[in-house]
Write an enzyme that holds these catalytic residues in place. Structure first.
Site, PDB file in Angstrom:
ATOM      1  N   ASP A 332       0.970  -1.166   0.012  1.00  0.00           N
ATOM      2  CA  ASP A 332       0.015   0.081  -0.068  1.00  0.00           C
ATOM      3  C   ASP A 332       0.807   1.241   0.004  1.00  0.00           C
ATOM      4  O   ASP A 332       2.073   1.370   0.382  1.00  0.00           O
ATOM      5  CB  ASP A 332      -0.904  -0.048   1.203  1.00  0.00           C
ATOM      6  CG  ASP A 332      -1.934   1.072   1.224  1.00  0.00           C
ATOM      7  OD1 ASP A 332      -2.595   1.069   0.226  1.00  0.00           O
ATOM      8  OD2 ASP A 332      -1.902   1.766   2.148  1.00  0.00           O
ATOM      9  N   GLU A 361       1.656   0.225  -4.743  1.00  0.00           N
ATOM     10  CA  GLU A 361       0.668   1.245  -5.243  1.00  0.00           C
ATOM     11  C   GLU A 361       1.414   2.521  -5.351  1.00  0.00           C
ATOM     12  O   GLU A 361       1.748   3.240  -4.547  1.00  0.00           O
ATOM     13  CB  GLU A 361      -0.402   1.523  -4.076  1.00  0.00           C
ATOM     14  CG  GLU A 361      -1.372   2.357  -4.351  1.00  0.00           C
ATOM     15  CD  GLU A 361      -2.260   2.975  -3.179  1.00  0.00           C
ATOM     16  OE1 GLU A 361      -3.432   2.946  -3.557  1.00  0.00           O
ATOM     17  OE2 GLU A 361      -1.853   2.685  -2.155  1.00  0.00           O
TER      18      GLU A 361
END
Ligand code: CA
Length: 618
Positions: A332, A361
């Protein structure tokens, strides 16, 4: 001496309501177990328990050396640096926490034998198609875990931002569905405990990195899910979050060190401008706010510059890869933690698992900013991320505009061409994860104004251009969702995933005719893709978009696929002579989706708003 100890114990017990007077104990050791034959012989244990720092630990186990005991500001922690020699046998040993010669507490620790299976930790590549799902919203396989003791947020299916009850069992029950659809890997958004009072369903405010949220299942259930997925030829990618943890993590109110989190005089958000990390002109002010600002009030910003924090996170990821047999990790908010730490982490993971993949990400509008984070990229500041894969957000943004626009110099399908033409900035553009949407963006069918023809073009493009495709759960049944209506609208329950659902879209009978059309189209496309190395690994050659038609080829070891996308409202006859360099040596073709044989390669007529994928034949 003994009388004195008893007296002290008595006095302390009188004051047991005060934390300083709590009985010395061990409440938790992280990682909870380890393995004997790891590449890296070092292991750092975080030991947590009241006043544990008043003791000194002793380990007597052949091969295990306690190299160093680290004391920190809080008296309730010890960090134990162990070295586990290659001769160490699997088994359990006791950590003696002593005062003088006396054991105050004993803790049994387990060293397991690694599973020597070459099919584990293989990573993912261009032959894969990743299915992204949100476990709370995919399927509720066990209604008895919807509410669990000690978990703050209760299930409320009527609240779009609440917990709906989906779980690991729900995923496991639909592995057959996913295999049948034709995807090859599952990326579930986080499954670890998120014991926050609100919005806990999304799992990005984790409160225990070592424990699956009981509302999803147990660690064992998760490991079992991976094993069952592997039996079906499906890989599993775990979602991890190193930038922040939920403020309810067990160390709440008793942080090991004052710099465990990035601290501010008052709550300070990140500026969310990830680009400042790679920006040669960035100010220190913006950089500091970017990486040390908090993502949200419920998400504490971990300070990975503290080596104890860094070790904690690195070992956690390795623990999960080894324990669950993971194939990949999606990390993330990749630019938000300290970048040198992230590079160290990647090196450590790849040292242990050379074929493993991590996809970051990297949410940026421009290819250059994404490229900065990809391994082997030549960055002016010398930064080397060691990150094996990144998500192609610029292409996602282009896809979301291209099919809704009229053709123009740099609009319409030309957007796809323009983004791909910038691939020179990437060390290897094949390492990009490509997608039309995810859990944070409008659902593609909504973006396309629920136009099935456009949707088919998008799917055909995703499955045939360069990169590793990812599709968001429900895309195959044309689920809708708009960000402007809140994140919950993007994350609706999969119909049929809940007992009592009127329709079960996991079955053809539960889908509308249009949904079946979409599902069958994607299923055919995915299963064809599995068998075609040209669209997986082939070199991409594309041609400037002309008259709203985008044409490209994928070439691999003499095999070639031609793709044509006609985004016009009318049928178009395309003269193929412009593509002679790619058509050379081929005389005919087969349209993959229709099975139609093309007996000549001089011109092709494409119906309005349609893709055509052609396997070329000699
Ligand atoms: Ca459930």
């Amino acid at each position: 001496m003994r009388v004195k100890t008893l007296l002290i114990t008595f006095l302390l017990s009188l004051g047991s309501t005060f934390s300083y007077a709590q009985k010395i104990n061990v409440k938790r050791v992280d990682p909870p177990s380890w393995w004997t034959d790891m590449h890296d012989h070092n292991l750092q244990l975080l030991v947590y328990g009241p006043r544990i720092s008043e003791t000194h630990p002793v380990i007597n186990y052949r091969g295990v050396q306690l190299k160093q005991t680290i004391h920190v500001k809080s008296p309730d922690y010890l960090f134990l640096d162990l070295v586990i020699s290659s001769a160490t046998q699997p088994g359990t040993f006791i950590i003696h926490f002593k005062k003088g010669k006396r054991d105050v507490v004993q803790y049994t620790y387990t060293l397991n034998k690694r599973e020597n299976n070459p099919k584990l930790h293989q990573g993912f590549d261009n032959s894969d198609v990743i299915y992204l799902l949100m476990p709370d919203r995919f399927a509720n396989g066990d209604t008895t875990n919807d509410n669990m003791p000690g978990m703050l947020e209760k299930a409320n299916i009527k609240n779009p931002n609440g917990r709906h009850g989906g779980d690991i069992k729900g995923i496991e029950e639909h592995l057959g569905y996913l295999k049948n659809l034709g995807v090859t890997a599952i990326w579930s958004t986080p499954l670890m405990e998120d014991n926050m009072p609100k919005y806990s369903y999304h799992g990005y405010a984790q409160t225990d990195y070592y424990k699956v949220d009981p509302r999803f299942g147990t660690n064992r259930d998760y490991r079992n899910l991976v094993q069952e997925a592997h039996k079906k030829g499906l890989k599993v990618i775990q979602d991890m979050v190193f930038n922040h943890c939920g403020t309810n993590y067990f160390w709440k109110g008793d942080l090991p060190t004052t710099d465990w989190y990035n601290r501010w005089p008052k709550f300070t958000r990140s500026n969310y401008h990830g680009g400042v990390v790679s920006d040669p002109h960035a100010s220190q002010y913006d950089y500091h706010h970017m990486v040390a600002g908090w993502f949200d009030t419920s998400m504490a910003d971990l300070n990975q510059d503290n080596p104890l924090v860094a070790n904690y996170l690195i070992q956690n990821s390795i623990w999960w890869i080894e324990y669950a047999g993971l194939d990949g990790i999606r990390q993330d908010t990749y630019p938000y933690p300290y970048k040198d730490f992230m590079a160290n982490w990647m090196q450590r993971v790849l040292q242990e698992y050379p074929h493993f993949n991590v996809i970051g990400e990297t949410w940026f509008s421009y290819p250059a900013t994404v490229a900065y984070w990809l391994e082997n990229n030549r960055n002016a500041d010398g930064y080397h991320s060691h990150l094996t894969n990144v998500f192609d957000f610029p292409l996602m943004m282009a896809i979301n505009k291209a099919f809704n626009e009229k053709p123009g110099w740099d609009t319409g399908l030309a957007r796809l061409y323009e983004v791909l033409s910038q691939d020179f900035v990437y060390s290897d553009p094949m390492k990009l994860g490509i997608f039309a949407g995810n859990h944070d963006s409008n659902r593609i069918f909504s973006t396309l104004h629920e136009n099935l023809k456009k949707w088919k073009m998008v799917m055909a493009f995703l499955m045939t251009t360069r990169g590793i495709p990812e599709i968001y759960y429900g895309t195959e049944i044309l689920m809708t969702g708009e960000k402007s209506k809140g994140d919950g609208n993007l994350r609706k329950d999969f119909p049929g995933g809940w007992p009592g659902d009127k329709l079960n879209a996991f079955t053809p009978q539960g889908r509308t005719a249009e949904q079946n059309d979409a599902f069958n189209y994607l299923q055919k496309l995915l299963n064809w893709r599995k068998s075609n190395k040209a669209v997986q690994y082939g070199k991409l050659t594309h041609y400037i978009v002309e008259n709203g038609v985008y044409v490209y080829f994928r070439t691999y070891k003499g095999k070639k696929v031609m793709v044509l996308l006609n985004n016009n409202d009318k049928s178009v006859t395309v003269n193929l002579t412009r593509f002679a360099e790619d058509l050379k040596g081929f005389t005919k073709g087969k349209a993959v989706m229709t099975g139609k044989i093309l007996s000549q390669l001089n011109s092709l007529t494409l119906p309005a708003k349609s893709p055509m994928i052609v396997e070329l034949k000699k």
